[in-house]
Motif scaffolding. Sequence first.
Motif, PDB file in Angstrom:
ATOM      1  N   VAL A   1      62.626  -7.387  68.824  1.00 33.66           N
ATOM      2  CA  VAL A   1      62.463  -6.559  67.616  1.00 33.66           C
ATOM      3  C   VAL A   1      62.215  -7.442  66.393  1.00 33.66           C
ATOM      4  CG1 VAL A   1      63.760  -4.573  68.445  1.00 33.66           C
ATOM      5  CG2 VAL A   1      64.942  -6.315  67.123  1.00 33.66           C
ATOM      6  N   TYR A   2      62.827  -8.617  66.371  1.00 35.72           N
ATOM      7  CA  TYR A   2      62.581  -9.516  65.237  1.00 35.72           C
ATOM      8  C   TYR A   2      61.174 -10.103  65.296  1.00 35.72           C
ATOM      9  CZ  TYR A   2      67.520  -9.236  64.145  1.00 35.72           C
ATOM     10  OH  TYR A   2      68.762  -8.779  63.790  1.00 35.72           O
ATOM     11  N   THR A   3      60.726 -10.403  66.505  1.00 35.52           N
ATOM     12  CA  THR A   3      59.355 -10.879  66.655  1.00 35.52           C
ATOM     13  C   THR A   3      58.393  -9.817  66.107  1.00 35.52           C
ATOM     14  OG1 THR A   3      59.921 -12.209  68.575  1.00 35.52           O
ATOM     15  CG2 THR A   3      57.614 -11.603  68.352  1.00 35.52           C
ATOM     16  N   GLY A   4      58.638  -8.569  66.494  1.00 32.01           N
ATOM     17  CA  GLY A   4      57.808  -7.466  66.007  1.00 32.01           C
ATOM     18  C   GLY A   4      57.823  -7.381  64.493  1.00 32.01           C
ATOM     19  N   ALA A   5      59.006  -7.459  63.909  1.00 29.62           N
ATOM     20  CA  ALA A   5      59.126  -7.347  62.447  1.00 29.62           C
ATOM     21  C   ALA A   5      58.375  -8.487  61.763  1.00 29.62           C
ATOM     22  CB  ALA A   5      60.594  -7.364  62.043  1.00 29.62           C
ATOM     23  N   THR A   6      58.444  -9.670  62.317  1.00 32.93           N
ATOM     24  CA  THR A   6      57.788 -10.815  61.694  1.00 32.93           C
ATOM     25  C   THR A   6      56.263 -10.667  61.742  1.00 32.93           C
ATOM     26  OG1 THR A   6      59.650 -12.135  62.457  1.00 32.93           O
ATOM     27  CG2 THR A   6      57.744 -13.335  61.638  1.00 32.93           C
ATOM     28  N   LEU A   7      55.734 -10.237  62.871  1.00 36.26           N
ATOM     29  CA  LEU A   7      54.287 -10.030  62.953  1.00 36.26           C
ATOM     30  C   LEU A   7      53.851  -8.933  61.982  1.00 36.26           C
ATOM     31  CD1 LEU A   7      53.416 -10.276  66.773  1.00 36.26           C
ATOM     32  CD2 LEU A   7      53.790 -12.072  65.095  1.00 36.26           C
ATOM     33  N   ALA A   8      54.667  -7.886  61.860  1.00 29.47           N
ATOM     34  CA  ALA A   8      54.335  -6.798  60.928  1.00 29.47           C
ATOM     35  C   ALA A   8      54.303  -7.326  59.495  1.00 29.47           C
ATOM     36  CB  ALA A   8      55.354  -5.667  61.075  1.00 29.47           C
ATOM     37  N   GLU A   9      55.300  -8.096  59.129  1.00 28.59           N
ATOM     38  CA  GLU A   9      55.335  -8.646  57.769  1.00 28.59           C
ATOM     39  C   GLU A   9      54.138  -9.560  57.518  1.00 28.59           C
ATOM     40  OE1 GLU A   9      60.183  -8.777  57.070  1.00 28.59           O
ATOM     41  OE2 GLU A   9      59.140 -10.529  57.854  1.00 28.59           O
ATOM     42  N   TYR A  10      53.735 -10.274  58.535  1.00 23.47           N
ATOM     43  CA  TYR A  10      52.600 -11.194  58.377  1.00 23.47           C
ATOM     44  C   TYR A  10      51.329 -10.419  57.995  1.00 23.47           C
ATOM     45  CZ  TYR A  10      49.091 -14.705  59.646  1.00 23.47           C
ATOM     46  OH  TYR A  10      48.035 -15.574  59.634  1.00 23.47           O
ATOM     47  N   TYR A  11      51.052  -9.323  58.720  1.00 29.27           N
ATOM     48  CA  TYR A  11      49.839  -8.549  58.379  1.00 29.27           C
ATOM     49  C   TYR A  11      49.996  -7.808  57.045  1.00 29.27           C
ATOM     50  CZ  TYR A  11      47.343  -9.951  62.500  1.00 29.27           C
ATOM     51  OH  TYR A  11      46.680 -10.717  63.426  1.00 29.27           O
ATOM     52  N   ARG A  12      51.219  -7.447  56.717  1.00 27.12           N
ATOM     53  CA  ARG A  12      51.464  -6.861  55.395  1.00 27.12           C
ATOM     54  C   ARG A  12      51.022  -7.831  54.295  1.00 27.12           C
ATOM     55  NH1 ARG A  12      57.439  -7.321  53.765  1.00 27.12           N
ATOM     56  NH2 ARG A  12      56.645  -9.425  53.459  1.00 27.12           N
ATOM     57  N   GLN A  13      51.230  -9.118  54.523  1.00 24.07           N
ATOM     58  CA  GLN A  13      50.874 -10.134  53.524  1.00 24.07           C
ATOM     59  C   GLN A  13      49.369 -10.178  53.256  1.00 24.07           C
ATOM     60  OE1 GLN A  13      54.335 -10.664  52.463  1.00 24.07           O
ATOM     61  NE2 GLN A  13      53.046 -12.336  51.668  1.00 24.07           N
ATOM     62  N   MET A  14      48.596  -9.496  54.104  1.00 23.99           N
ATOM     63  CA  MET A  14      47.137  -9.449  53.892  1.00 23.99           C
ATOM     64  C   MET A  14      46.724  -8.175  53.204  1.00 23.99           C
ATOM     65  SD  MET A  14      46.073 -10.921  57.573  1.00 23.99           S
ATOM     66  CE  MET A  14      47.211 -12.098  58.284  1.00 23.99           C
ATOM     67  N   GLY A  15      47.707  -7.439  52.669  1.00 19.34           N
ATOM     68  CA  GLY A  15      47.383  -6.194  51.982  1.00 19.34           C
ATOM     69  C   GLY A  15      47.102  -5.062  52.951  1.00 19.34           C
ATOM     70  N   LEU A  16      47.701  -5.127  54.125  1.00 19.28           N
ATOM     71  CA  LEU A  16      47.476  -4.079  55.124  1.00 19.28           C
ATOM     72  C   LEU A  16      48.728  -3.211  55.270  1.00 19.28           C
ATOM     73  CD1 LEU A  16      45.664  -6.213  57.851  1.00 19.28           C
ATOM     74  CD2 LEU A  16      44.626  -4.689  56.154  1.00 19.28           C
ATOM     75  N   HIS A  17      48.496  -2.019  55.773  1.00 19.27           N
ATOM     76  CA  HIS A  17      49.614  -1.116  56.046  1.00 19.27           C
ATOM     77  C   HIS A  17      49.929  -1.190  57.532  1.00 19.27           C
ATOM     78  CE1 HIS A  17      49.616   0.374  52.013  1.00 19.27           C
ATOM     79  NE2 HIS A  17      48.307   0.515  52.084  1.00 19.27           N
ATOM     80  N   VAL A  18      51.144  -1.570  57.819  1.00 15.74           N
ATOM     81  CA  VAL A  18      51.538  -1.846  59.193  1.00 15.74           C
ATOM     82  C   VAL A  18      52.655  -0.894  59.605  1.00 15.74           C
ATOM     83  CG1 VAL A  18      52.277  -3.649  60.796  1.00 15.74           C
ATOM     84  CG2 VAL A  18      51.059  -4.279  58.704  1.00 15.74           C
ATOM     85  N   LEU A  19      52.574  -0.413  60.829  1.00 16.16           N
ATOM     86  CA  LEU A  19      53.635   0.434  61.371  1.00 16.16           C
ATOM     87  C   LEU A  19      54.295  -0.307  62.527  1.00 16.16           C
ATOM     88  CD1 LEU A  19      55.103   3.170  61.667  1.00 16.16           C
ATOM     89  CD2 LEU A  19      53.189   3.942  63.086  1.00 16.16           C
ATOM     90  N   LEU A  20      55.598  -0.480  62.429  1.00 15.60           N
ATOM     91  CA  LEU A  20      56.353  -1.116  63.513  1.00 15.60           C
ATOM     92  C   LEU A  20      57.151  -0.045  64.241  1.00 15.60           C
ATOM     93  CD1 LEU A  20      57.703  -3.488  65.064  1.00 15.60           C
ATOM     94  CD2 LEU A  20      59.298  -3.693  63.163  1.00 15.60           C
ATOM     95  N   LEU A  21      56.904   0.094  65.525  1.00 20.09           N
ATOM     96  CA  LEU A  21      57.617   1.097  66.316  1.00 20.09           C
ATOM     97  C   LEU A  21      58.520   0.376  67.309  1.00 20.09           C
ATOM     98  CD1 LEU A  21      54.563   3.442  66.999  1.00 20.09           C
ATOM     99  CD2 LEU A  21      56.467   3.876  65.425  1.00 20.09           C
ATOM    100  N   ALA A  22      59.801   0.649  67.241  1.00 17.99           N
ATOM    101  CA  ALA A  22      60.746  -0.017  68.141  1.00 17.99           C
ATOM    102  C   ALA A  22      61.392   1.015  69.067  1.00 17.99           C
ATOM    103  CB  ALA A  22      61.819  -0.747  67.344  1.00 17.99           C
ATOM    104  N   ASP A  23      61.238   0.816  70.362  1.00 18.80           N
ATOM    105  CA  ASP A  23      61.762   1.755  71.367  1.00 18.80           C
ATOM    106  C   ASP A  23      62.460   0.925  72.435  1.00 18.80           C
ATOM    107  OD1 ASP A  23      62.233   3.973  72.953  1.00 18.80           O
ATOM    108  OD2 ASP A  23      60.173   4.173  73.643  1.00 18.80           O
TER     109      ASP A  23
END
Lengths: 432, 577
Positions: free
Chosen positions: B314-336
């Motif tokens: 889940v932390y790996t997922g959050a980090t990748l999401a934050e990385y793309y956010r840094q490019m001005g993108l809207h990212v959705l992280l889904l954790a199941d």
Amino acid sequence: MRKTYNRVDDITGSVIHVQAEGVRYRELAQITSRRGSSLGQVIGLREQNVAIQVFAGSRGIATDAEVRFLGHPMRVPFSHALLGRTFNGSMIPRDKGPELRDNLVDIAGPSVNPVKRIIPRHMVRTGIPMIDVFNSLVESQKLPIFARAGEPYNPLLARLALQAEVDVIILGGMGLKHDDYLFFRDTLDESGALSRSVLFIHTASDPVVECLLIPDLSLAVAEQFALQGKRVLVLLSDMTNFADALKEIAITMEQIPSNRGYPGDLYSQLAARYEKAVDFDTAGSITILAVTTMPGDDVTHPVPDNTGYITEGQLYLRGGRIEPFGSLSRLKQNVNGRTRADHRTIMNTMIQLYASFRETLEKQAMGFRLTPWDRKLLKYGDRFEKEMMDLTVNIPLEGALDLGWTILSDCFDPVETGAPSAIVEQFWPKKA
Amino acid sequence: MNVATGKISSVNGNLIRVNFDGAVGQNEVGYARVDDTPLMSEVVRVHGRQADLQVFEDTAGLAVGNTVTFTGRLLSVQLGPGLLGQIYDGLQNPLPRLAEKCGFFLQRGAYIEALDPRALWAFTPTAHPGDCLTAGDTLGTVPEGLFTHRIMVPFDFPGVATVVSMVPPGSYPAGGTVATLRPERGTERDVTMIQTWPVKIPIKAYAERLRPTETLVTKIRTIDTFFPVARGGTYCIPGPFGAGKTVLQQLTSRHAEVDVVVIAACGERAGEVVETLREFPALTDPRTGRSLMERTVIICNTSSMPVAAREASVYTGATLAEYYRQMGLHVLLLADSTSRWAQALREMSGRLEEIPGEEAFPAYLESVIASFYERGGMVRLKDGSTGSVTIGGTVSPAGGNFDEPVTQATLKVVGAFHGLSRARSDARRYPAIDPLDSWSKYPSIIPGDAVDAARQTLRAGHEIGQMMKVVGEEGVTPEEFVTYLKGEYVDNSYLQQDAFHEVDSATGADRQRHVFGVLHLFLKAPLQFPNHEAARRFFHQLTQMTRDWNRQVLNTPEFKEAQHALETMIEESTPDA
Ligand SMILES: Nc1ncnc2c1ncn2[C@@H]1O[C@H](COP(=O)(O)OP(=O)(O)OP(=O)(O)O)[C@@H](O)[C@H]1O
Ligand SMILES: [Mg+2]
């Protein structure tokens, strides 16, 4: 020659402790005491202190028992010579056949890389409308039967095994009553399926923890057959006994229980077994049908609850019938869109109407006046139970769908069913 | 660097205790050796000269005395172009390449680099020698599928970075130097397209955090209309097994109006991930016309994979999401499912013999969950653009009872709650989101008063339904009975949505507004019927017509025809029309 140890420091439950060096986590040990010999597995290392879980239990083990470490984890001899044979939870033959020793493979091996799995798409036809129509069984599915003790789950399991078209059947019995073991064996034998079956049987009279290896043995063998391209069906009965054995070990090891005495890793332990169900890319498949008896008929009990979170649906067996509510095949949508155009409509419509029927039953029980709509529902529900739910019904899927339309049209007007108009037009029986 | 080494003194499940020499840090990565295989592990506790490590692999075969080498690094992931479309395990090993190397089964101790340093990317510099930049500022860009992927000043770069040199535009390997930066103090640093970042630390290279106020359209009617999610918001989906959590997340991962979707499959079934990874490449994203896989990253640590890596996933997922956010993108992280990760914490806490809290979960469960959801958010970047990470987590409460530690801790921190009910899923009323219990703090795509009116109808209808269970149908007035049927109608024809129908499964915002408009007028209409039975027949018909309407493609002649028939029917039953 490996070193042997002759001093057991501590004996609690089925776990013994010895001082030893160079022992590996999870390796096997042979424990020999005056009462006989049993296998055990290393379940903890603390400096020189080694904890061993003895499969035959610790009864009769004395402090001078001989402990010999085997240097390898539990393995199973795999070959086609297994077919038709019966073993116990320590891989000792229960039949009169010879012990097998060749081609040993580790049990409880690593998981399949998810990218090597494919989406299962083959329906397993059973002739039982409650399954074929409403909860289609799919090759490589892991599906438990939830039932109270006393329900005919073992006969249902046997019937499913014989009706499903598979190459190999593996039965893992845990805490099986001796009669049930004989029932399975005879049923497989009479239908000629025994020669393509392997039985791993732990009965109610065997030491409790000896059932712990049954699922791993069964699944390791299943995996080998599947890798050879075979479609394998694994039957496990009863997984609640397996969970109870886990609980017993956890309590002995003084682990903090999470829920009603069961260890916090119950979910992971069960998942490690059920996730062996697989449809391999370029090889065979493993389908798992298991029995989970529900203590106190309570699905929120930790064993059925954790199981439900792992498996791909469940069948509730209640009063000798498969309950429409709660029963669910999560893979059904992979196959029921390609059977017949009306399959999904019949499935949804009949269940929703059956739910309304149950509400009407409640109303009736409360003594309320019944409306004409209620009376239609009562007629419908009665026919649904007799003609669809009864387990003696044995018809192919198409016949069951036709029967569905007949029942609907005998009881309702098309709009009352809520079925999509286009499907109704095509399938609603034209009255003469 | 001076790294420590040690020897194993005890093994208990996936927890090992190690006597070490040298310096060891909390959360540092170490490798425990079994024969010649290194098993990746993480320090979870240090006392004196002893460290406790959780091993991210099966520990069978480890023995007292085996060596452990520490690395001096925290558990980290690689960030750079090429992440999109990938399928990783919880530790960011690419699963397809592992399969090439190891075959059908995952092999412990087999690790592969997340990003290929030799892969070539067309780099266009945007910074110039002499520029003064800070962490997260753009140095240049590479095209990655649909997006302009920003190559940024490493997020851990201290203070001001002066650009010493930049490579000219051209094709470069991801692992090659594209810029050289000079810090305020210390030596110059070469920067490649790949940077590493410790997963448990949020990336904070932005100007400010904003309030999430923009609705994130999921195309699920119940959600967008009644219990909306916001870009940069957080929400949870608790529900008993089989109630439809995963199906909801799968639908959202396909249809949600966001740029990038990160799916963290955490401790659930492998089969569910297989559906996504086999189907997405063939599905087109209607917003872009490209394959859905191009906007998706899958992190996959399924239930039979090593338990300790669930937390990492889940932390790996959050980090990748934050990385793309840094490019001005809207990212959705889904954790199941977040519960599986909480259970992994519980298993470890038990082995560490920590004092257990409720249901044996550790006492710090709440703060761990809170800081995970805190990684969601809408931010204004330093260049003025905005980006967001929206987090949706499922929760799998024991016995389906929401009164348990994980659900309760999650409800305290999220902005929307989509509670699934067993009664609804048993009755096949999908999605099984309970319309009376669920809530959201975010704005709907439909004006509030109209939604409130519909909610009111649902509530009143439900109450009358309950009352009828006691007094029977004959015990309620005709008006009450009609209100009951109206409530059922809203449920049957608007809340319920067929996840497997190609049209009905995704209802865009415009269509929701349109359909809801018709529904709203109708709910206000004073309907009269001679008796209960006539009312029921009318509503049966109406429901079926509305459901047929839901299955028509928007604005086709069939759609308009279905709507017209519906409106006519309603008009005819309104007395003063
Ligand atoms: N929106 C829906 N439309 C139709 N069927 C649905 C829908 N949601 C769920 N289902 C049915 O319910 C089954 C279970 O759903 P799902 O796998 O999402 O449950 P879950 O809540 O994730 O369960 P678990 O906690 O065990 O993972 C699906 O396989 C499907 O048959
Ligand atoms: Mg799920």
